[in-house]
Design an enzyme around this catalytic site. Structure first.
Site, PDB file in Angstrom:
ATOM      1  N   HIS A  16       0.832  -1.208   0.000  1.00 27.85           N
ATOM      2  CA  HIS A  16       0.000   0.000   0.000  1.00 27.85           C
ATOM      3  C   HIS A  16       0.868   1.261   0.000  1.00 27.85           C
ATOM      4  O   HIS A  16       0.511   2.275   0.581  1.00 27.85           O
ATOM      5  CB  HIS A  16      -0.977   0.004   1.189  1.00 27.85           C
ATOM      6  N   THR A  17       2.013   1.169  -0.654  1.00 32.64           N
ATOM      7  CA  THR A  17       2.877   2.348  -0.809  1.00 32.64           C
ATOM      8  C   THR A  17       2.921   2.832  -2.251  1.00 32.64           C
ATOM      9  O   THR A  17       3.339   3.952  -2.507  1.00 32.64           O
ATOM     10  CB  THR A  17       4.329   2.017  -0.393  1.00 32.64           C
ATOM     11  N   ASP A  18       2.509   1.979  -3.198  1.00 27.89           N
ATOM     12  CA  ASP A  18       2.750   2.341  -4.608  1.00 27.89           C
ATOM     13  C   ASP A  18       1.932   3.544  -5.068  1.00 27.89           C
ATOM     14  O   ASP A  18       2.439   4.419  -5.760  1.00 27.89           O
ATOM     15  CB  ASP A  18       2.590   1.131  -5.560  1.00 27.89           C
ATOM     16  N   SER A  47     -10.811 -19.177 -22.793  1.00 27.49           N
ATOM     17  CA  SER A  47     -10.009 -19.518 -21.621  1.00 27.49           C
ATOM     18  C   SER A  47     -10.674 -20.598 -20.788  1.00 27.49           C
ATOM     19  O   SER A  47     -11.809 -20.427 -20.345  1.00 27.49           O
ATOM     20  CB  SER A  47      -9.808 -18.270 -20.760  1.00 27.49           C
ATOM     21  N   SER A 103      -1.706 -10.797  -7.853  1.00 25.12           N
ATOM     22  CA  SER A 103      -1.868  -9.920  -9.015  1.00 25.12           C
ATOM     23  C   SER A 103      -2.327 -10.663 -10.264  1.00 25.12           C
ATOM     24  O   SER A 103      -1.754 -10.502 -11.344  1.00 25.12           O
ATOM     25  CB  SER A 103      -0.600  -9.109  -9.299  1.00 25.12           C
ATOM     26  N   SER A 104      -3.368 -11.475 -10.104  1.00 24.90           N
ATOM     27  CA  SER A 104      -3.904 -12.197 -11.254  1.00 24.90           C
ATOM     28  C   SER A 104      -4.399 -11.227 -12.332  1.00 24.90           C
ATOM     29  O   SER A 104      -4.260 -11.502 -13.524  1.00 24.90           O
ATOM     30  CB  SER A 104      -5.041 -13.121 -10.823  1.00 24.90           C
ATOM     31  N   ASP A 149       2.025  -3.936  -9.612  1.00 27.28           N
ATOM     32  CA  ASP A 149       1.787  -5.267 -10.172  1.00 27.28           C
ATOM     33  C   ASP A 149       2.183  -5.365 -11.650  1.00 27.28           C
ATOM     34  O   ASP A 149       2.982  -6.235 -12.012  1.00 27.28           O
ATOM     35  CB  ASP A 149       0.326  -5.684  -9.963  1.00 27.28           C
TER      36      ASP A 149
HETATM   37  C1  GLA Z   1      -2.939  -4.422  -5.036  1.00 27.41           C
HETATM   38  C2  GLA Z   1      -2.755  -3.308  -6.062  1.00 27.41           C
HETATM   39  C3  GLA Z   1      -1.326  -2.767  -6.008  1.00 27.41           C
HETATM   40  C4  GLA Z   1      -0.914  -2.402  -4.594  1.00 27.41           C
HETATM   41  C5  GLA Z   1      -1.236  -3.528  -3.626  1.00 27.41           C
HETATM   42  C6  GLA Z   1      -0.981  -3.140  -2.194  1.00 27.41           C
HETATM   43  O1  GLA Z   1      -2.163  -5.537  -5.383  1.00 27.41           O
HETATM   44  O2  GLA Z   1      -3.019  -3.781  -7.354  1.00 27.41           O
HETATM   45  O3  GLA Z   1      -1.206  -1.652  -6.868  1.00 27.41           O
HETATM   46  O4  GLA Z   1      -1.509  -1.195  -4.199  1.00 27.41           O
HETATM   47  O5  GLA Z   1      -2.580  -3.963  -3.743  1.00 27.41           O
HETATM   48  O6  GLA Z   1       0.373  -2.917  -1.977  1.00 27.41           O
END
Ligand code: GLA
Length: 353
Positions: A16-18, A47, A103-104, A149
Site C-alpha cells: 500500500h505504498t505504490d 479460456s 496480481s492475477s 503489479d
Molecule cells: C494491489 C494493487 C497494487 C498495490 C497492492 C498493495 O495488489 O493492485 O497496486 O496497491 O494492492 O500494496
C-alpha cells in the site's frame, strides 16, 4: 503465432505504498498468464482457466462481461495510444489463483496487452505499458490500484527483487540470496478488490497526503507525518505508509547483508502496521503469519491489497517445503501454498513465431 507470458508478482515488502509514490520490493514469480494465438479480423479469446469466451471488435468495442472487461479496457486504451485495429484469435491460460493477492489481474492485462501489441506490430516501453495496465484495471472494474503489479510483470528479473520507486519510477535490482526461498500461503479467503475497502483505504490516505503539502510520504519523517493536520484515521493510514517506506529501505540492506533477524523483524513490523494502522488484514492472514514464524520461517506478512488473499514468507531454501507444509497443515483448511521461483519479466518472454 504469438505467445505472451506475463508473470504474477510476490511483493516482499512495501505494501500500500505504490499509489502514493512510495517504494516497493516485488519479485516476478513462476506463476502467470499465457496468451497464445494469431492475428485475426476481430478479438476472440477463449479460456479454460476463466471460463467462457470474449469476443470484441479489433479496436475493443463491443459488449464485455467478466474477464472480458479487462480485455476490452486494454484494447480500448491501446487503440487510444495508436495501436492499429488488428484482431487476435487465441486462448488464454492462467496459473495464477484469482483473488489470492498474487496480481492475477495484472498478469491478465499485461499478457493481453502484449499479445495485442505483437499482433499489430505495435509496441510501448515497459513502464508505459505498466501505466496502461493500471489504467485498464480502473476502467474495467473501478479499482484505483498502483503501478507495482504490472511493473513487476514487465520488469522483473530472475534471481532478483525489483526495487521500484513508484514516485520517480526509477528502479534497480536487489539480488535474492541463493539460500533463501519465497513461500506464499493462500488464506482461501477471497478478496475482490473491486468490492473491498481498497478504494476506501486509498481515499483515507489521501486525506493525510493533503496535509503534507504536496510532499510524498517516502520523503517525510515520522514526526512530520504524526503532526500533520489531519483526522486520526488519516494519520494512521499515513503512519503506515511512512514507516513502510522506511522498512523497504532497511529490508534491502538486510537482504544484502543476509541479516535473518532483521528480515524477520521488518516483515513482522510490516504486517503489524498493515493490521493496526492500515487495517487491511484479516484474522486468517494474522493466523497464517503467526504459523509461519512458529514453523521456522525467517519472517512473514500479509501480501497484496489485503481483506483476504495470501501471506508471503521467507524461509531457508532447504526448509521452505516443510515450512509451507507445516503452515498448511496447522491452518487446517485445505489451502494451497507455493514455493516460488523468481523469473524474468515479460520483456524476455514474448515472442512471435
Ligand atoms: C494491489 C494493487 C497494487 C498495490 C497492492 C498493495 O495488489 O493492485 O497496486 O496497491 O494492492 O500494496
Amino acid at each position: 503465432m504469438t505467445t505472451a507470458f506475463a508473470p504474477a508478482r510476490v511483493n516482499l515488502i512495501g505494501e500500500h505504498t505504490d499509489y502514493s509514490g512510495g517504494l516497493v520490493l516485488p519479485v516476478a514469480v513462476d506463476l502467470g498468464t499465457t496468451v497464445h494465438g494469431e492475428r485475426a479480423e476481430a478479438i476472440r479469446l477463449r479460456s479454460q482457466s476463466f471460463g467462457d469466451e470474449v469476443e470484441l471488435a479489433a479496436d475493443g468495442s463491443g459488449d464485455a462481461a467478466g474477464w472480458g472487461r479487462y480485455v476490452q479496457a486494454v484494447a480500448g486504451l491501446l487503440a487510444e495510444r495508436g495501436r492499429p485495429a488488428v484482431g487476435f484469435d487465441g486462448s488464454l491460460a492462467s496459473t495464477v489463483p484469482i483473488g489470492a493477492g498474487l496480481s492475477s489481474s495484472a498478469a491478465l492485462t499485461v499478457s493481453v496487452s502484449l499479445a495485442l501489441c505483437d499482433a499489430a506490430g505495435f509496441s510501448l516501453a515497459p513502464l508505459e505499458l505498466a501505466h496502461l495496465a493500471r489504467e485498464a484495471e480502473l476502467r474495467a472494474v473501478g479499482v484505483p490500484c498502483g503501478l507495482m503489479d504490472p511493473a513487476t510483470s514487465l520488469l522483473g528479473r530472475r534471481g532478483h527483487a525489483l526495487l521500484l520507486d513508484c514516485g520517480t519510477e526509477e528502479y534497480s535490482y536487489v539480488p535474492l540470496p541463493p539460500g533463501i526461498a519465497v513461500v506464499v500461503v493462500d488464506s482461501g479467503v477471497r478478496h475482490t478488490l473491486e468490492h473491498s475497502g481498497y478504494a476506501a483505504r486509498r481515499a483515507e490516505l489521501e486525506r493525510g497526503l493533503a496535509a503534507l503539502g504536496g510532499r510524498r510520504p517516502a520523503d517525510v519523517t515520522l514526526v512530520e507525518a504524526a503532526t500533520a493536520d489531519a483526522d486520526d484515521v488519516a494519520l494512521r493510514r499515513l503512519r503506515h505508509v511512512v514507516t513502510e517506506n522506511e522498512r523497504v529501505r532497511r529490508f534491502v540492506d538486510a537482504l544484502r547483508a543476509l541479516d535473518r533477524p532483521a528480515l524477520g523483524e521488518l516483515l513482522r513490523g510490516s504486517h503489524e502496521s498493515l493490521r493496526v494502522d492500515f487495517e487491511v488484514s484479516t484474522p486468517e492472514l494474522d493466523l497464517l503469519v503467526d504459523l509461519a514464524y512458529e514453523h521456522g520461517a525467517i519472517g512473514a506478512r500479509m501480501m497484496g491489497g489485503g481483506f483476504g488473499g495470501s501471506i508471503v514468507a521467507l524461509a531457508d531454501a532447504g526448509r521452505a517445503e516443510s515450512v509451507a507444509a507445516g503452515v498448511v497443515e496447522a491452518y487446517g483448511r485445505g489451502t494451497s501454498a507455493w514455493v516460488c521461483d523468481s523469473v524474468d519479466g515479460v520483456g524476455t518472454n514474448t515472442r512471435s513465431l
